[in-house]
Design an enzyme around this catalytic site. Sequence first.
Site, mmCIF file in Angstrom:
data_model
loop_
_atom_site.group_PDB
_atom_site.id
_atom_site.type_symbol
_atom_site.label_atom_id
_atom_site.label_comp_id
_atom_site.label_asym_id
_atom_site.label_seq_id
_atom_site.Cartn_x
_atom_site.Cartn_y
_atom_site.Cartn_z
ATOM 1 N N HIS A 32 -8.452 -4.982 -0.627
ATOM 2 C CA HIS A 32 -6.965 -4.422 -0.219
ATOM 3 C C HIS A 32 -6.399 -4.933 1.007
ATOM 4 C CE1 HIS A 32 -4.041 -1.469 -0.498
ATOM 5 N NE2 HIS A 32 -4.308 -0.866 0.488
ATOM 6 N N ASP A 57 -8.973 -6.038 -5.102
ATOM 7 C CA ASP A 57 -8.456 -4.859 -4.432
ATOM 8 C C ASP A 57 -8.716 -3.660 -5.287
ATOM 9 O OD1 ASP A 57 -7.184 -2.481 -3.226
ATOM 10 O OD2 ASP A 57 -5.058 -3.493 -3.442
ATOM 11 N N SER A 99 0.723 -0.978 0.109
ATOM 12 C CA SER A 99 -0.217 0.132 -0.086
ATOM 13 C C SER A 99 0.911 1.269 -0.031
ATOM 14 C CB SER A 99 -0.989 -0.060 1.237
ATOM 15 O OG SER A 99 -1.937 1.015 1.201
#
Length: 386
Positions: free
Chosen positions: A359, A326, A156
Site C-alpha cells: 500500500h 497492495d 488511500s
Amino acid sequence: MSSLGVVTPASMHFASPLPLQSGAALCDYNLVYETYGRLNAGRSNAVLVCHALNASHHVAGFHADRKGQAIDRSLGWWDNLIGPGKPLDTDKFFVICINNPGSCFGSTGPMHTDPSTGRIYGADFPVVTVEDWVNAQALLLERLGIMQLAAVLGGSLGGMQALSWTLQYPERVRHCVAVATAPNLSAQNIAFNEVARRAIVTDPDFHRGHYYQYGVVPRHGLGVARMIGHITYLSDDVMEKKFGRQLVGRELGDSPSYSTQDIEFQVESYLRYQGDKFSDYFDANTYLLITRALDYFDPARHHGGDLSAALAKAVAKFLVISFTTDWRFSPARSREIVKALVDHRHDVSYAEIDAPHGHDAFLLDDPRYHGVVRAYFDRIAAELTT
C-alpha cells in the site's frame, strides 16, 4: 526538478457551524491549509490534494524554524510528486491541501477547546465522516474564490475523499485522480481498524478519551495501533527483503527470559520504532475518529449496495491507479470503481502498477506510477490552454 523550498501554512476561521452527517455540528472551528503555485486569472488551475490517515496539510516543501531555515525532516509527505517540474507541476497548477477537522495537525480537533463548554473536546469531539471533510474543504475553497477544481487528487483515505467530491459536488470537479483506494472498506480492513482501536482504548492512560486532563498520553496503545497499521501497508515481499528472519545482535533463544520481551528480530525492532515515533506526534482520539471515518465510507450504501448507481451522478473524468502488491486496498477494489464508471460510460483511465511495495507504493518514487500521473496532469494542463 526542485523542491518548493520553505512553505508556510495558513489558517482559516469559520464562525458558522459545520453541519455533520451525525446530526451534530462543529462550531467556531479552524482549518489549516497550505497552497503551492499560483492561481491563474481564470481561477481554473486549482488542484485539491486530500490527505490520508496519518498525514496532514503539509504535502510538499519544507517548514522553517524561527530563523527561516528549513527544518530537517520536515519535507512534505508527497513532495516527490508535487512541486516545480514534478508530476503535479506547481509551475502549472495551484495546489491546495487542507487539514481535515478532527485531525491533530492544526485544524480543530479533539485536542482543542469546545467553545460550548470551555473544556478540551477529548472523546466528546463529534463523529466526522469523509462527506463532512469534503463539505469543510468546499467551504474553504469558496472562501478562496475557487468554485471549480481542475482536479481533486488523493491516495488511500484521500482517494475516498476524491471520489466523494465527484458525488457531493459533481459540477465543481473536472478530474478525479484516485490512487490506492477503495469504494469502501472490506470486513477484514474494518477488523484491522478495530483491533488498533482496542489497543488504544484499553491502554490504562486512555482515561475514556480524556487523558489530556491527566497529563498523560496512551503511548503504548497508540504505538501498537501504528504497528498493526504499518504491517498492512507493506507487502510480504518488501518485509522479507528488508528484514527476513534477521536477528538483532544475538542468537535465537539468547534472551534470558521470555518474560523480558526483548527484541530478537529486526522486524520487531522496526515495528517498535515506528510505533514509538508515531505516538510522539499523533493523537489517540484523532486516530479513533479517522479510522471510524474510513469504516463508515460507503457511497453505495444509499443505493442498495450498487456502486454503479452511486457513481452515476459523477460528471468528472477519472484516473484510477492501483498497485499489484497492495493487499490493504487491492487492485480488485480499484477495478470495482472502474467498472462502475464504465457502466455509465464515464471517461475513466486505469493504471495497475506492478510494484513490490504494498500500500505504501502510492507515497514512493516509482517511475511508471509517476509517469502515469505526469501524463494525466499534462493532459489537464493542455485543457487549460485551449
